[in-house]
Scaffold this motif. Sequence first.
Motif, mmCIF file in Angstrom:
data_model
loop_
_atom_site.group_PDB
_atom_site.id
_atom_site.type_symbol
_atom_site.label_atom_id
_atom_site.label_comp_id
_atom_site.label_asym_id
_atom_site.label_seq_id
_atom_site.Cartn_x
_atom_site.Cartn_y
_atom_site.Cartn_z
ATOM 1 N N VAL A 1 17.733 -37.012 13.934
ATOM 2 C CA VAL A 1 18.601 -37.868 14.740
ATOM 3 C C VAL A 1 20.067 -37.574 14.435
ATOM 4 N N ARG A 2 20.400 -37.420 13.172
ATOM 5 C CA ARG A 2 21.782 -37.131 12.783
ATOM 6 C C ARG A 2 22.244 -35.787 13.344
ATOM 7 N N CYS A 3 21.327 -34.835 13.417
ATOM 8 C CA CYS A 3 21.666 -33.546 14.032
ATOM 9 C C CYS A 3 21.967 -33.721 15.515
ATOM 10 N N LEU A 4 21.155 -34.528 16.197
ATOM 11 C CA LEU A 4 21.368 -34.780 17.620
ATOM 12 C C LEU A 4 22.691 -35.478 17.872
ATOM 13 N N LEU A 5 23.025 -36.436 17.006
ATOM 14 C CA LEU A 5 24.261 -37.208 17.177
ATOM 15 C C LEU A 5 25.497 -36.430 16.747
ATOM 16 N N GLY A 6 25.309 -35.356 15.979
ATOM 17 C CA GLY A 6 26.445 -34.584 15.494
ATOM 18 C C GLY A 6 26.928 -35.022 14.129
ATOM 19 N N LEU A 7 26.157 -35.875 13.460
ATOM 20 C CA LEU A 7 26.547 -36.365 12.138
ATOM 21 C C LEU A 7 26.114 -35.416 11.022
ATOM 22 N N THR A 8 25.118 -34.594 11.289
ATOM 23 C CA THR A 8 24.658 -33.569 10.352
ATOM 24 C C THR A 8 24.649 -32.227 11.080
ATOM 25 N N ARG A 9 25.185 -31.203 10.434
ATOM 26 C CA ARG A 9 25.260 -29.878 11.053
ATOM 27 C C ARG A 9 24.055 -29.040 10.610
ATOM 28 N N PRO A 10 23.207 -28.623 11.550
ATOM 29 C CA PRO A 10 22.061 -27.783 11.185
ATOM 30 C C PRO A 10 22.508 -26.398 10.714
ATOM 31 N N GLU A 11 21.620 -25.725 9.999
ATOM 32 C CA GLU A 11 21.883 -24.360 9.546
ATOM 33 C C GLU A 11 21.631 -23.361 10.663
ATOM 34 N N THR A 12 20.583 -23.590 11.447
ATOM 35 C CA THR A 12 20.223 -22.679 12.534
ATOM 36 C C THR A 12 19.774 -23.488 13.738
ATOM 37 N N GLY A 13 19.697 -22.806 14.897
ATOM 38 C CA GLY A 13 19.091 -23.395 16.080
ATOM 39 C C GLY A 13 20.071 -23.916 17.104
ATOM 40 N N THR A 14 19.503 -24.534 18.148
ATOM 41 C CA THR A 14 20.304 -25.093 19.236
ATOM 42 C C THR A 14 19.800 -26.484 19.597
ATOM 43 N N ILE A 15 20.720 -27.296 20.119
ATOM 44 C CA ILE A 15 20.392 -28.625 20.642
ATOM 45 C C ILE A 15 21.047 -28.744 22.008
ATOM 46 N N THR A 16 20.269 -29.112 23.018
ATOM 47 C CA THR A 16 20.822 -29.287 24.364
ATOM 48 C C THR A 16 20.342 -30.604 24.960
ATOM 49 N N ILE A 17 21.179 -31.178 25.817
ATOM 50 C CA ILE A 17 20.802 -32.308 26.649
ATOM 51 C C ILE A 17 21.015 -31.880 28.084
ATOM 52 N N GLY A 18 19.933 -31.787 28.844
ATOM 53 C CA GLY A 18 20.037 -31.233 30.187
ATOM 54 C C GLY A 18 20.521 -29.802 30.100
ATOM 55 N N ASP A 19 21.588 -29.482 30.824
ATOM 56 C CA ASP A 19 22.152 -28.126 30.768
ATOM 57 C C ASP A 19 23.389 -28.049 29.864
ATOM 58 N N LYS A 20 23.624 -29.116 29.092
ATOM 59 C CA LYS A 20 24.787 -29.148 28.205
ATOM 60 C C LYS A 20 24.377 -28.787 26.782
ATOM 61 N N VAL A 21 25.004 -27.775 26.231
ATOM 62 C CA VAL A 21 24.729 -27.351 24.860
ATOM 63 C C VAL A 21 25.571 -28.195 23.906
ATOM 64 N N LEU A 22 24.891 -28.943 23.025
ATOM 65 C CA LEU A 22 25.596 -29.753 22.032
ATOM 66 C C LEU A 22 25.842 -28.979 20.749
ATOM 67 N N PHE A 23 24.880 -28.108 20.429
ATOM 68 C CA PHE A 23 25.001 -27.334 19.190
ATOM 69 C C PHE A 23 24.318 -25.990 19.375
ATOM 70 N N ASP A 24 24.983 -24.951 18.907
ATOM 71 C CA ASP A 24 24.393 -23.609 18.887
ATOM 72 C C ASP A 24 24.955 -22.895 17.661
#
Length: 360
Positions: free
Chosen positions: A46-69
């Motif tokens: 959840v923290r990764c999705l919200l942007g409170l924790t930064r993942p080491e690898t991977g991507t997170i998207t909502i619809g066609d919007k990239v939140l993290f890559d």
Amino acid sequence: MANVSFSNLTAKYGKNTVFSDLSLEVKSGEIMCLVGPSGCGKTTLVRCLLGLTRPETGTITIGDKVLFDAKKKINVPVEKRNIGIVFQDYAVWPHMTVLENVSYPLKKRRVSKELIKERAMKALSQVRMTQYANHLPSQLSGGQQQRVAIARALVVDAEVVVMDEPITNLDAKLREEMLLEIRMIQKNLGATILYITHDQQSALQLCDRMAIMESDGRLCQVGTDEEIITDPVNRFTFEFIGNSNVIPLTVENNTVYFDLGEKIKADGVDTNGANVNGKDMLVRLNDVVFDRESKITAIVTSRVFLGSEYNYFLDLGGKEIRLQQSMLDAKSFGVVDVGEKIGIKFINPHFYDKKVNKEA
């Protein structure tokens, strides 16, 4: 509405890897329940999705919007992710009225005062709290405070709402009510909800699909509640979702026995041709039934009436097993007395390797 996609996500705290190469797709407009034991990594996801924790690898998207890559070094700030969040402890500000609490996210976004009040009152209406707009949180019950927290999550018109253990602090009756309200709110709004919990029963009542997370952070199964109950992929899923009986087995001269100190012939147990020697048989409480014709007999040691069913404790060769009998079955079969020796039958058993003692 929008789908949420986690792809090949790895998260660490120092040298500790919480989860590795995790991928999960939450469909647009569904309630996805992420279920797992405490410490498995649910809140970290959840923290990764919200942007409170930064993942080491991977991507997170909502619809066609990239939140993290991680590769493209994209990391959208927390305040621009447009995700509603409802916490376990409500997190309502005690010095603000209900209306001020719900309005706060819009004030931070510099929305006009007229639009703030309109949208805040609409959100309060969705959770049936408009009459409490001028109350302070101290004047509200726990369930009412949680409704305020949900309204605050809805006020930003988020396409995705995250609920992290939102009903844990409520009593049983309020939990039931809040689950119904969350489903009603989701139906009215069409929002995509990621619901985080360790409470299997709440997940079964609420979800469209469940994602089961093991203690080491691995996702072991994703599916509907029916798929997970009837066709668990492994022992962890079977034992974690719902209560079960565990009976060790042994095979001698092609005959299956319950290995309970004294060996009891497992008459009528369908192994479906599998080699079950040295394995455990797992069967759910409502898949153990009374059968006066069965050659497998047990003694009733205790019986508890739970309103809609009876919960029996039985002695099978010195091992305690449990059986749940619905009121319908009780009316047709009869209530079994404590001390009675009676035949039992196992329906839909599952067979798994014995657990490894990691401390050995």
